[in-house]
Design a protein around this motif. Structure first.
Motif, PDB file in Angstrom:
ATOM      1  N   SER A   1      38.251  14.841  77.631  1.00 51.23           N
ATOM      2  CA  SER A   1      37.616  13.943  76.608  1.00 51.23           C
ATOM      3  C   SER A   1      38.444  13.415  75.801  1.00 51.23           C
ATOM      4  N   THR A   2      38.314  12.091  75.604  1.00 48.58           N
ATOM      5  CA  THR A   2      39.221  11.533  74.589  1.00 48.58           C
ATOM      6  C   THR A   2      38.089  10.951  73.334  1.00 48.58           C
ATOM      7  N   PRO A   3      38.561  11.083  72.400  1.00 49.21           N
ATOM      8  CA  PRO A   3      39.695  11.992  71.565  1.00 49.21           C
ATOM      9  C   PRO A   3      39.439  13.237  71.596  1.00 49.21           C
ATOM     10  N   GLY A   4      38.164  13.968  72.062  1.00 50.15           N
ATOM     11  CA  GLY A   4      38.397  15.593  71.860  1.00 50.15           C
ATOM     12  C   GLY A   4      37.020  15.754  72.286  1.00 50.15           C
TER      13      GLY A   4
ATOM     14  N   GLN B 231      30.972   8.009  67.138  1.00 48.95           N
ATOM     15  CA  GLN B 231      32.435   7.631  67.600  1.00 48.95           C
ATOM     16  C   GLN B 231      32.126   7.289  69.154  1.00 48.95           C
ATOM     17  N   GLN B 232      33.099   6.553  69.794  1.00 45.79           N
ATOM     18  CA  GLN B 232      33.205   6.097  71.166  1.00 45.79           C
ATOM     19  C   GLN B 232      33.973   7.441  71.855  1.00 45.79           C
ATOM     20  N   VAL B 233      33.430   7.729  72.955  1.00 47.48           N
ATOM     21  CA  VAL B 233      34.165   8.695  73.872  1.00 47.48           C
ATOM     22  C   VAL B 233      34.322   8.440  75.099  1.00 47.48           C
ATOM     23  N   ASN B 234      35.419   8.657  75.812  1.00 45.29           N
ATOM     24  CA  ASN B 234      35.716   8.557  77.069  1.00 45.29           C
ATOM     25  C   ASN B 234      35.742   9.645  77.842  1.00 45.29           C
ATOM     26  N   LEU B 235      35.276  10.062  78.912  1.00 40.56           N
ATOM     27  CA  LEU B 235      35.362  11.254  79.643  1.00 40.56           C
ATOM     28  C   LEU B 235      35.894  10.765  80.812  1.00 40.56           C
TER      29      LEU B 235
ATOM     30  N   LEU C  12      33.752   7.799  82.264  1.00 39.54           N
ATOM     31  CA  LEU C  12      32.502   7.399  81.808  1.00 39.54           C
ATOM     32  C   LEU C  12      32.893   7.349  80.406  1.00 39.54           C
ATOM     33  N   THR C  13      32.305   6.108  79.739  1.00 40.94           N
ATOM     34  CA  THR C  13      32.450   5.823  78.588  1.00 40.94           C
ATOM     35  C   THR C  13      30.881   5.800  77.735  1.00 40.94           C
ATOM     36  N   ILE C  14      31.108   6.685  76.570  1.00 38.25           N
ATOM     37  CA  ILE C  14      29.891   6.848  75.682  1.00 38.25           C
ATOM     38  C   ILE C  14      30.013   5.975  74.501  1.00 38.25           C
TER      39      ILE C  14
HETATM   40  C1  LIG Z   1      37.873   4.093  76.079  1.00 38.22           C
HETATM   41  O1  LIG Z   1      38.189   3.260  77.049  1.00 38.22           O
HETATM   42  C2  LIG Z   1      38.315   1.781  76.851  1.00 38.22           C
HETATM   43  C3  LIG Z   1      38.576   1.198  78.204  1.00 38.22           C
HETATM   44  O2  LIG Z   1      39.375   1.926  79.040  1.00 38.22           O
HETATM   45  C4  LIG Z   1      39.199   1.780  75.447  1.00 38.22           C
HETATM   46  O3  LIG Z   1      39.149   0.334  75.378  1.00 38.22           O
HETATM   47  C5  LIG Z   1      38.938   2.542  74.665  1.00 38.22           C
HETATM   48  O4  LIG Z   1      39.948   2.580  73.763  1.00 38.22           O
HETATM   49  C6  LIG Z   1      38.944   4.188  75.136  1.00 38.22           C
HETATM   50  N1  LIG Z   1      38.284   4.842  73.725  1.00 38.22           N
HETATM   51  C7  LIG Z   1      39.019   5.965  73.438  1.00 38.22           C
HETATM   52  C8  LIG Z   1      38.360   6.663  72.186  1.00 38.22           C
HETATM   53  O5  LIG Z   1      39.820   6.406  74.057  1.00 38.22           O
END
Ligand SMILES: *[C@@H]1O[C@H](CO)[C@@H](O)[C@H](O)[C@H]1NC(C)=O
Ligand SMILES: *[C@@H]1O[C@H](CO)[C@@H](O)[C@H](O)[C@H]1NC(C)=O
Ligand SMILES: *[C@@H]1O[C@H](CO)[C@@H](O)[C@H](O)[C@H]1NC(C)=O
Length: 463
Positions: free
Chosen positions: A322-325, A332-336, A372-374
């Motif tokens: 998970s980014t950022p954690g 917040q935006q989260v990428n899994l 997966l982006t939330i």
């Molecule tokens: C999540 O992914 C998107 C597209 O890859 C990117 O633009 C965004 O900065 C990322 N967000 C985080 C919190 O890493």
């Protein structure tokens, strides 16, 4: 040899008006042979089965009464039904010429020449890959010489003779077929060849995760007995781990071959051999996978002649990042990211399972992306996110990540209030200090002014 032979039923094709024609019937010792009288005959009279100098094998009355030869070496081998004679568990002395006759008809209505097919292999024991294997298929001939060839277990034609010598390999394990062709008729004799092999077939990929068990499979196929392996001169069995190409392997376990078979651990990495000391299942297991389990595991069987048989199991660990954690503030935006460290082979699919209250809980079945982006996490996104790795709907493994979400709005407001109050207090203090300083300066000035004769009136003025 005999116990390898399967009993098969040989039906004789109906031959029209073959009065007197001789038909060749091939069989191996131990098989069952059925001779059928040609059906286009008038069976209104007695039907006889004879051989040699008119020795009866049996006869049958049109209304069903019958009699079979129960003498000598025919005892227990013959049976009759309507217009056929069956010889079961055929033996060497039964390979004769059989005539089928109808009472008062001088010429036989059919003649059957029984010919023996003999199939052998050498050596007869378990084969190791590379061993030489000889197969022989011999046929008694009569008048015309039949065509003979061998088919390997995959059904490919190997030669045009009854004798065949090959080097054993895994694909040669199984049933070989000798095909005898004579007069457009085909007879097939089968023989089983056992070549030493290991399961699972190579290459094998095994998947695990921190929340799933790890099994590193390796086993000796059930068709091969431990006694056969011992007879072949087994010298050692061991497991090695190759964390990365180029790095030195680690010896995990060695199997001590003295009775009872026991595994001697080396750098076992917390793995446990399966408790199956019949020597069949050599698999290693742990109740949970670890990130460091990734790598190649090699299970090796060594034989006295220097031959080593092995299987490499590529272990992959499924992880969710998970980014950022994992601890997040709502909004917040989260990428899994769920994956095995490199792109997935095309025959594998991913499936995300968000927590029930999640805004993404209705992810379609086609959502199979690694990422997966939330866009904005909500309180409902807190909890366990699961990612499943499947192959043709079979679950290979699944990984889990737990997200903790804190209410963002409240903390931001609190932060604003705290900051404002701090700023106000600092400002007040500054103001107070400045005011005091100013006041002291004024008092001092007034003192000096009071020593003159005309004191200025009270108040501020500019100098
Ligand atoms: C999540 O992914 C998107 C597209 O890859 C990117 O633009 C965004 O900065 C990322 N967000 C985080 C919190 O890493
Ligand atoms: C060997 O043991 C493992 C772990 O118990 C099991 O999953 C596997 O099916 C077994 N393999 C065979 C061939 O019995
Ligand atoms: C997956 O399924 C397809 C069709 O259902 C089949 O052709 C294929 O062999 C299967 N693959 C595996 C690895 O089982």
């Amino acid at each position: 040899m005999k116990n390898l032979i399967q009993s098969i039923l040989i039906l004789i094709a109906v031959l029209k008006s073959t009065t007197g024609a001789e038909e060749v019937i091939y069989a191996q010792v131990g098989e069952t042979v059925t001779l059928k009288a040609p059906v286009d005959n008038d069976f209104q009279s007695y039907l006889y089965w004879l051989y040699g100098k008119d020795i009866s094998l049996g006869w049958r009355h049109p209304h069903g009464a019958n009699n079979i030869n129960a003498d000598g070496h025919w005892t227990g081998h013959l049976s009759m039904s309507d217009h056929s004679l069956t010889i079961k568990n055929i033996q060497q002395e039964h390979f004769v010429t059989v005539l089928c006759k109808i009472l008062n008809t001088p010429a036989p209505i059919a003649t059957y020449r029984l010919l023996r097919v003999n199939v052998t292999m050498s050596p007869h024991s378990l084969l190791l890959p590379g061993d030489s294997l000889s197969l022989a298929c011999t046929v008694e001939t009569h008048q015309r010489k039949p065509q003979i060839y061998w088919l390997n277990p995959q059904g490919q034609k190997m030669n045009n003779r009854g004798l065949l010598t090959v080097r054993a390999s895994g694909e040669y394990n199984g049933q070989w077929t000798c095909v005898v062709t004579n007069d457009k008729k085909e007879y097939k004799a089968k023989i089983s060849v056992t070549v030493m092999d290991l399961s699972p077939p190579s290459p094998h990929h095994q998947y695990t995760s921190k929340s799933s068990p790890l099994t590193i499979p390796c086993s000796i196929p059930a068709r091969i007995s431990w006694e056969q392996i011992k007879a072949k001169g087994i010298q050692g069995i061991h497991w090695d781990f190759f964390p990365k190409p180029g790095l030195n392997p680690q010896r995990l376990f060695s199997l001590s071959l003295e009775d009872p078979l026991t595994w001697k651990p080396d750098q076992h990495r917390g793995l446990t051999p399966v408790q199956d000391l019949k020597g069949r299942n050599l698999s290693l297991t742990r109740n949970r996978g670890k990130e460091e389990d990734k790598g190649d595991y090699v299970c090796t069987l060594e034989f006295n002649n220097g031959l080593a048989l092995n299987r490499t199991i590529h272990v992959k660990v499924l992880q969710i990042i998970s980014t950022p954690g994992k601890e997040l503030i709502s909004g917040q935006q989260v990428n899994l990211t769920c994956g095995i460290g490199h792109s997935l082979p095309s025959d594998l699919q991913l499936k995300w399972i968000p927590p029930e209250q999640s805004s993404l809980s209705s992810l379609g079945p086609d959502h199979q992306h690694t990422h997966l982006t939330i866009p904005e996490v909500g309180m409902g996104d807190g909890g366990k996110w699961r990612c499943e790795l499947r192959q043709n709907n079979t679950l290979l493994t699944s990984a889990v990540i737990t997200l903790k979400i804190e209410k963002a709005k409240l903390s931001v407001w609190m932060l604003v209030i705290i900051c404002s109050v701090t700023v106000i207090i600092i400002l007040l203090i500054l103001f107070f200090i400045l005011y005091r300083r100013r006041k002291r300066k004024l008092t001092h000035l007034r003192h000096r002014l009071c020593q003159c004769k005309n004191p200025k009136p009270k108040g501020f003025y500019r100098t």
